[in-house]
Design a protein around this motif. Structure first.
Motif, mmCIF file in Angstrom:
data_model
loop_
_atom_site.group_PDB
_atom_site.id
_atom_site.type_symbol
_atom_site.label_atom_id
_atom_site.label_comp_id
_atom_site.label_asym_id
_atom_site.label_seq_id
_atom_site.Cartn_x
_atom_site.Cartn_y
_atom_site.Cartn_z
ATOM 1 N N SER A 13 0.818 -1.211 0.000
ATOM 2 C CA SER A 13 0.000 0.000 0.000
ATOM 3 C C SER A 13 0.853 1.263 0.000
ATOM 4 C CB SER A 13 -0.948 0.004 1.190
ATOM 5 O OG SER A 13 -0.320 -0.507 2.306
ATOM 6 N N LYS A 17 0.822 3.382 -6.536
ATOM 7 C CA LYS A 17 0.170 2.613 -7.614
ATOM 8 C C LYS A 17 -1.023 3.351 -8.216
ATOM 9 C CE LYS A 17 -1.004 -0.986 -5.177
ATOM 10 N NZ LYS A 17 -0.593 -0.599 -3.813
ATOM 11 N N GLY A 36 -8.349 -2.466 -5.157
ATOM 12 C CA GLY A 36 -8.396 -2.352 -3.697
ATOM 13 C C GLY A 36 -9.714 -1.749 -3.224
ATOM 14 N N TYR A 39 -12.291 -4.382 -2.415
ATOM 15 C CA TYR A 39 -12.153 -5.019 -1.094
ATOM 16 C C TYR A 39 -12.532 -4.052 0.019
ATOM 17 C CZ TYR A 39 -10.172 -8.790 -3.715
ATOM 18 O OH TYR A 39 -10.034 -9.817 -4.618
ATOM 19 N N ARG A 40 -12.278 -2.759 -0.222
ATOM 20 C CA ARG A 40 -12.671 -1.750 0.765
ATOM 21 C C ARG A 40 -14.199 -1.643 0.838
ATOM 22 N NH1 ARG A 40 -8.901 1.919 2.577
ATOM 23 N NH2 ARG A 40 -6.795 1.419 1.900
ATOM 24 N N VAL A 104 -9.626 -4.250 6.216
ATOM 25 C CA VAL A 104 -9.742 -4.720 4.826
ATOM 26 C C VAL A 104 -8.872 -5.943 4.518
ATOM 27 C CG1 VAL A 104 -8.093 -2.993 3.922
ATOM 28 C CG2 VAL A 104 -9.781 -3.990 2.396
ATOM 29 N N SER A 105 -7.688 -6.019 5.116
ATOM 30 C CA SER A 105 -6.823 -7.155 4.787
ATOM 31 C C SER A 105 -7.402 -8.463 5.305
ATOM 32 C CB SER A 105 -5.414 -6.939 5.338
ATOM 33 O OG SER A 105 -4.783 -5.913 4.623
ATOM 34 N N ARG A 114 -12.886 -13.306 -2.923
ATOM 35 C CA ARG A 114 -11.881 -13.028 -3.952
ATOM 36 C C ARG A 114 -12.339 -13.576 -5.295
ATOM 37 N NH1 ARG A 114 -7.523 -10.734 -1.731
ATOM 38 N NH2 ARG A 114 -6.779 -10.524 -3.863
ATOM 39 N N GLY A 134 -3.443 -3.367 -7.708
ATOM 40 C CA GLY A 134 -3.893 -4.195 -6.590
ATOM 41 C C GLY A 134 -2.761 -4.988 -5.997
ATOM 42 N N ARG A 135 -3.059 -6.221 -5.602
ATOM 43 C CA ARG A 135 -2.051 -7.070 -4.969
ATOM 44 C C ARG A 135 -1.799 -8.359 -5.763
ATOM 45 N NH1 ARG A 135 -3.000 -3.096 -2.651
ATOM 46 N NH2 ARG A 135 -2.606 -2.483 -0.494
ATOM 47 N N ASP A 136 -2.809 -8.779 -6.534
ATOM 48 C CA ASP A 136 -2.727 -10.074 -7.227
ATOM 49 C C ASP A 136 -3.045 -9.929 -8.710
ATOM 50 O OD1 ASP A 136 -5.368 -9.348 -6.927
ATOM 51 O OD2 ASP A 136 -6.099 -11.382 -6.541
ATOM 52 N N ARG A 185 -1.074 -4.385 7.365
ATOM 53 C CA ARG A 185 -1.570 -4.824 6.061
ATOM 54 C C ARG A 185 -0.488 -5.499 5.235
ATOM 55 N NH1 ARG A 185 -4.421 -1.157 2.455
ATOM 56 N NH2 ARG A 185 -3.638 0.704 3.492
ATOM 57 N N ASP A 189 -1.258 -9.062 3.865
ATOM 58 C CA ASP A 189 -1.374 -9.196 2.407
ATOM 59 C C ASP A 189 -0.324 -10.142 1.823
ATOM 60 O OD1 ASP A 189 -3.440 -7.383 2.588
ATOM 61 O OD2 ASP A 189 -2.316 -5.677 1.813
HETATM 62 O O1 DC Z 1 -4.948 -0.787 -2.699
HETATM 63 P P1 DC Z 1 -5.586 -0.613 -1.317
HETATM 64 O O2 DC Z 1 -4.601 -0.238 -0.266
HETATM 65 O O3 DC Z 1 -6.759 0.304 -1.360
HETATM 66 O O4 DC Z 1 -6.153 -2.084 -0.964
HETATM 67 C C1 DC Z 1 -6.826 -2.328 0.233
HETATM 68 C C2 DC Z 1 -6.625 -3.772 0.669
HETATM 69 O O5 DC Z 1 -7.319 -4.633 -0.221
HETATM 70 C C3 DC Z 1 -5.189 -4.266 0.695
HETATM 71 O O6 DC Z 1 -4.578 -4.073 1.948
HETATM 72 C C4 DC Z 1 -5.321 -5.739 0.365
HETATM 73 C C5 DC Z 1 -6.610 -5.840 -0.409
HETATM 74 N N1 DC Z 1 -6.422 -6.069 -1.845
HETATM 75 C C6 DC Z 1 -6.276 -7.362 -2.263
HETATM 76 O O7 DC Z 1 -6.234 -8.284 -1.439
HETATM 77 N N2 DC Z 1 -6.187 -7.644 -3.590
HETATM 78 C C7 DC Z 1 -6.213 -6.660 -4.492
HETATM 79 N N3 DC Z 1 -6.125 -6.955 -5.805
HETATM 80 C C8 DC Z 1 -6.332 -5.320 -4.077
HETATM 81 C C9 DC Z 1 -6.403 -5.052 -2.728
#
Ligand code: DC
Length: 232
Positions: A13, A17, A36, A39-40, A104-105, A114, A134-136, A185, A189
């Protein structure tokens, strides 16, 4: 032939990005999708329905409620950004709160949720011309994306960036609580069982510590532009 590609941006985070993805999407006339925010929005829903708090998480009830949750993106006509909507309503400010950030995590560990989010993300990418962060995204959502970036920065710098951002809407926030949230987080994450945050093998690694936004934008565009031109 279409010259549109899919661009995935992953990373921890507050590495910049979303700011960069938004800027580049305007340059290229691409859709910017903030995964993200999905998920929020789910977290905001779970808090409102009392499925989750700092002291409990009723995962079973949340999973049973999935058919009642609709997440999609709609255009905000005032700034021309796509905004996540939860059952037809945008909660843009509420989903950015520290209360949501702190939970959120945990919500993002739920594989059933997911899978639903990935369906929505795939539909958004069908016609390409998408930049999603995002993360994935590069590992799970679009493993065949034409271009993947993985952004990193030091924890303290990320906390400072997020603190400055949150201070605009919450005068009582402290740097230490933001730093704690970022550390929490990062840990959740990267260590969760399903779709943990990790750099895709073929992602371009970008350290954002010592570069301005303009420099970062140019750097990313130096990877993007040749691909777009080549596909013309
Ligand atoms: O990008 P962000 O910080 O707003 O995302 C919030 C949370 O959502 C982050 O801590 C983990 C989750 N997330 C995720 O698991 N997969 C994603 N593709 C995007 C975010």
């Amino acid at each position: 032939m279409s010259n549109k590609i899919i661009i995935a941006i992953d990373g921890t985070s507050s590495t910049g990005k979303s700011t960069l993805a938004k800027r580049i999407s305007k340059q290229l006339n691409y859709l910017y999708i903030d995964s993200g925010a999905m998920y929020r929005a789910l977290t905001y829903y779970a808090i409102k329905r009392k499925f989750i708090s700092n002291s409990h998480f009723d995962k079973t009830k949340l999973i049973a409620d999935i058919p009642n949750i609709n997440i999609d993106f709609r255009n905000n006509l005032t700034n021309n950004n796509l905004e996540v909507h939860l059952n037809g309503i945008s909660y843009e400010n509420k989903i950015r709160s520290l209360e949501v950030s702190n939970l959120v995590s945990e919500i993002a560990t739920v594989d059933e949720l997911r899978k639903q989010m990935v369906l929505v993300q795939h539909a958004l990418g069908l016609n390409k011309g998408v930049i999603m962060d995002g993360r994935d995204i590069g590992t799970v959502v679009f493993p065949n994306a034409e271009l993947k970036f993985y952004l990193e920065a030091t924890t303290e710098l990320r906390a400072k960036r997020r603190y400055d951002e949150l201070l605009l809407t919450d005068k009582n926030i402290t740097y230490d609580e933001v730093l704690d949230n970022i550390k929490l987080r990062d840990n959740q994450d990267t260590t969760r069982e399903h779709s943990p945050l990790k750099k895709a093998n073929d992602a371009v690694l970008i350290n954002t510590d010592n570069l301005t936004l303009d420099e970062l934008e140019s750097k990313l565009l130096s990877y993007i532009n040749p691909l777009i031109t080549k596909n013309l």
